[in-house]
Design a protein around this motif. Structure first.
Motif, mmCIF file in Angstrom:
data_model
loop_
_atom_site.group_PDB
_atom_site.id
_atom_site.type_symbol
_atom_site.label_atom_id
_atom_site.label_comp_id
_atom_site.label_asym_id
_atom_site.label_seq_id
_atom_site.Cartn_x
_atom_site.Cartn_y
_atom_site.Cartn_z
ATOM 1 N N LEU A 38 0.830 -1.208 0.000
ATOM 2 C CA LEU A 38 0.000 0.000 0.000
ATOM 3 C C LEU A 38 0.860 1.251 0.000
ATOM 4 N N GLN A 39 1.940 1.250 0.777
ATOM 5 C CA GLN A 39 2.838 2.406 0.798
ATOM 6 C C GLN A 39 3.522 2.589 -0.553
ATOM 7 N N ALA A 40 3.922 1.476 -1.187
ATOM 8 C CA ALA A 40 4.542 1.582 -2.515
ATOM 9 C C ALA A 40 3.561 2.126 -3.544
ATOM 10 N N LEU A 41 2.290 1.716 -3.432
ATOM 11 C CA LEU A 41 1.275 2.220 -4.349
ATOM 12 C C LEU A 41 1.055 3.713 -4.155
ATOM 13 N N CYS A 42 0.987 4.148 -2.911
ATOM 14 C CA CYS A 42 0.792 5.576 -2.636
ATOM 15 C C CYS A 42 1.968 6.398 -3.157
ATOM 16 N N GLY A 72 1.713 9.192 -6.203
ATOM 17 C CA GLY A 72 1.895 10.537 -5.684
ATOM 18 C C GLY A 72 0.906 10.952 -4.628
ATOM 19 N N VAL A 73 0.340 9.987 -3.898
ATOM 20 C CA VAL A 73 -0.603 10.329 -2.833
ATOM 21 C C VAL A 73 0.130 10.689 -1.550
ATOM 22 N N GLY A 74 1.281 10.093 -1.328
ATOM 23 C CA GLY A 74 1.999 10.308 -0.085
ATOM 24 C C GLY A 74 1.757 9.176 0.887
ATOM 25 N N GLU A 117 -9.027 8.158 -2.794
ATOM 26 C CA GLU A 117 -7.968 9.023 -3.315
ATOM 27 C C GLU A 117 -7.060 8.271 -4.277
ATOM 28 N N LEU A 118 -6.737 7.019 -3.940
ATOM 29 C CA LEU A 118 -5.892 6.224 -4.830
ATOM 30 C C LEU A 118 -6.580 5.973 -6.170
ATOM 31 N N GLU A 119 -7.854 5.656 -6.109
ATOM 32 C CA GLU A 119 -8.587 5.389 -7.352
ATOM 33 C C GLU A 119 -8.650 6.622 -8.235
ATOM 34 N N ASP A 120 -8.865 7.791 -7.633
ATOM 35 C CA ASP A 120 -8.912 9.031 -8.420
ATOM 36 C C ASP A 120 -7.565 9.318 -9.069
ATOM 37 N N LYS A 121 -6.494 9.113 -8.323
ATOM 38 C CA LYS A 121 -5.159 9.357 -8.873
ATOM 39 C C LYS A 121 -4.838 8.387 -10.009
ATOM 40 N N ILE A 122 -5.216 7.121 -9.832
ATOM 41 C CA ILE A 122 -4.923 6.119 -10.865
ATOM 42 C C ILE A 122 -5.727 6.404 -12.131
ATOM 43 N N ARG A 123 -7.006 6.758 -11.981
ATOM 44 C CA ARG A 123 -7.816 7.090 -13.158
ATOM 45 C C ARG A 123 -7.272 8.319 -13.881
ATOM 46 N N ALA A 149 9.493 -17.008 -3.557
ATOM 47 C CA ALA A 149 8.850 -16.674 -4.828
ATOM 48 C C ALA A 149 8.495 -15.188 -4.889
ATOM 49 N N GLY A 150 7.896 -14.645 -3.836
ATOM 50 C CA GLY A 150 7.568 -13.227 -3.803
ATOM 51 C C GLY A 150 6.351 -12.844 -4.613
ATOM 52 N N VAL A 151 5.575 -13.806 -5.104
ATOM 53 C CA VAL A 151 4.372 -13.515 -5.883
ATOM 54 C C VAL A 151 3.180 -13.471 -4.927
ATOM 55 N N THR A 152 2.418 -12.383 -4.976
ATOM 56 C CA THR A 152 1.282 -12.202 -4.080
ATOM 57 C C THR A 152 0.003 -12.034 -4.891
ATOM 58 N N LEU A 153 -1.106 -11.902 -4.176
ATOM 59 C CA LEU A 153 -2.376 -11.686 -4.847
ATOM 60 C C LEU A 153 -2.424 -10.313 -5.520
ATOM 61 N N ALA A 154 -1.577 -9.395 -5.087
ATOM 62 C CA ALA A 154 -1.525 -8.094 -5.744
ATOM 63 C C ALA A 154 -1.065 -8.224 -7.196
ATOM 64 N N HIS A 155 -0.179 -9.179 -7.467
ATOM 65 C CA HIS A 155 0.252 -9.410 -8.844
ATOM 66 C C HIS A 155 -0.917 -9.932 -9.695
ATOM 67 N N LEU A 156 -1.785 -10.713 -9.077
ATOM 68 C CA LEU A 156 -2.952 -11.202 -9.815
ATOM 69 C C LEU A 156 -3.892 -10.055 -10.167
ATOM 70 N N LEU A 157 -4.080 -9.139 -9.243
ATOM 71 C CA LEU A 157 -4.976 -8.016 -9.490
ATOM 72 C C LEU A 157 -4.411 -7.070 -10.555
#
Length: 355
Positions: free
Chosen positions: A148-152, A156-158, A172-178, A263-271
């Motif tokens: 979540l911190q890496a995504l922010c 550029g959300v902080g 806020e994340l969804e608005d920034k990504i769109r 492996a380091g593969v998580t469900l976030a990679h699936l999404l």
């Protein structure tokens, strides 16, 4: 009223309910109050950081969300085994219509948070060394927080503040990504590979599958790393390599230390996976080889010695019988190497040879 304010202040709450008259107005409005529901959501978010909770609370944005908020509170209190019948019995959509019950809810959530923090401090006292949490183990809270911190940071959300409601952060994340996707050329971001929403039970089952696959591929990666170590070790056996062992180690050790068996593969990679990942391409195809070809592929091996290994071209070995090489009586009845047989000489009355 004073007890609820003291509990919120002691827990580090700094929201709107601490202002003069805001707490009384908030509990009077109940689930229709944005400040009251935000305070309850903050308590639950803090409780989730120190304990394992499945239920969450979403702050309301108006009176229209009051009913859904009370349903979330009902599920939360059921998970926490709330001992107050006034908060657990009756119609769940009308339990917070009374100010006394709202104050009771705040005090109950605050006391649960205080108890959870106390238990956590006893497990991990200050100054005591704690092992870092594994990326693939535990409840996954550290891993989720890191992603979540890496995504922010990427959008550029902080860095998210501890008291921010989850719904507000994701909005806020969804608005920034769109906004970022809208500025890209058409077709840059493909369609998601997982386009269907899943139920909570399906997510749990999917997580179990992901954990089983991580264990399987961790074993495979460990096998490949072991084979690599053995191969590199065999290069040191030659006479020339004995004088260049240090130079070889300087080149190989940094590369070897970067290899991890996790492996380091998580469900976030699936999404985040797109539909183009489902296209299977041969590794020897022309389009792939244009990017993977290198100069070493053009080096041809010279003649190598014949190592055999073809059983069909070998003759069966003949059985050989050899006598005893040391002294003593022979049991095969064959002739001696000197052409004589001491048994025949004995029958003829001979003395045989002396040894």
């Amino acid at each position: 009223m004073a007890a609820a304010a003291a509990v919120l202040n002691a827990l580090g709450y700094s929201g709107q309910l601490l202002e003069e008259g805001a707490l009384a107005q908030g509990v009077e409005e109940g689930a229709s109050s944005q400040h009251f529901t935000a305070a309850c959501a903050w308590l639950v978010s803090q409780l989730n950081e120190v304990s394992l909770l499945e239920e969450r609370l979403t702050p309301t944005t108006g009176p229209a969300d009051a009913e859904s908020f009370q349903l979330e509170v009902s599920g939360l209190l059921s998970e926490l085994y709330c001992p107050y019948p006034s908060l657990t019995t009756g119609d769940p959509t009308t339990r917070l219509n009374d100010s006394e019950r709202c104050l009771q809810l705040l005090v109950f959530l605050g006391s649960e948070l205080q108890a959870a923090r106390l238990l956590r401090s006893k497990r991990h006292p200050r100054g005591q060394h704690r092992e870092p949490e594994d990326a693939g183990g535990g409840d996954g809270s550290a891993q989720t927080l890191g992603e979540l911190q890496a995504l922010c940071q990427a959008v550029g959300v902080g860095k998210p503040t501890p008291g921010i409601p989850t719904a507000q952060l994701f909005t806020e994340l969804e608005d920034k990504i769109r906004e970022a996707i809208a500025g890209l050329p058409e077709g840059t971001v493909g369609k998601p590979l997982l386009s269907k929403s899943l139920e909570p039970a399906q997510w749990e089952h999917l997580e179990q599958i992901q954990q089983a696959m991580c264990v399987e591929y961790e074993c495979r990666r460990q096998m490949l790393i072991s084979r690599l170590d053995v191969t590199v070790q065999s290069f040191h056996w030659s006479e020339r390599a004995k004088h260049r062992g240090a130079a070889m180690g300087q080149l190989y050790n940094p590369l070897r230390s970067s290899l991890c068996r996790k492996a380091g593969v998580t469900l976030a990679h699936l999404l985040s996976a797109r539909e183009d990942l489902s296209i299977i391409t041969r590794t020897t195809s022309r389009s792939v080889r244009e990017k993977t070809a290198c100069a070493i592929n053009k080096i041809l091996m010279g003649p190598v010695p014949d190592r055999g290994g073809r059983p069909g071209e070998m003759e069966r070995p003949m059985a050989t019988w050899e006598g005893r090489r040391s002294g003593g009586e022979r049991r095969d009845g064959g002739d001696r190497k000197d052409g004589g047989d001491w048994r025949q000489e004995k029958r003829r009355g001979g003395k045989g040879r002396k040894h």
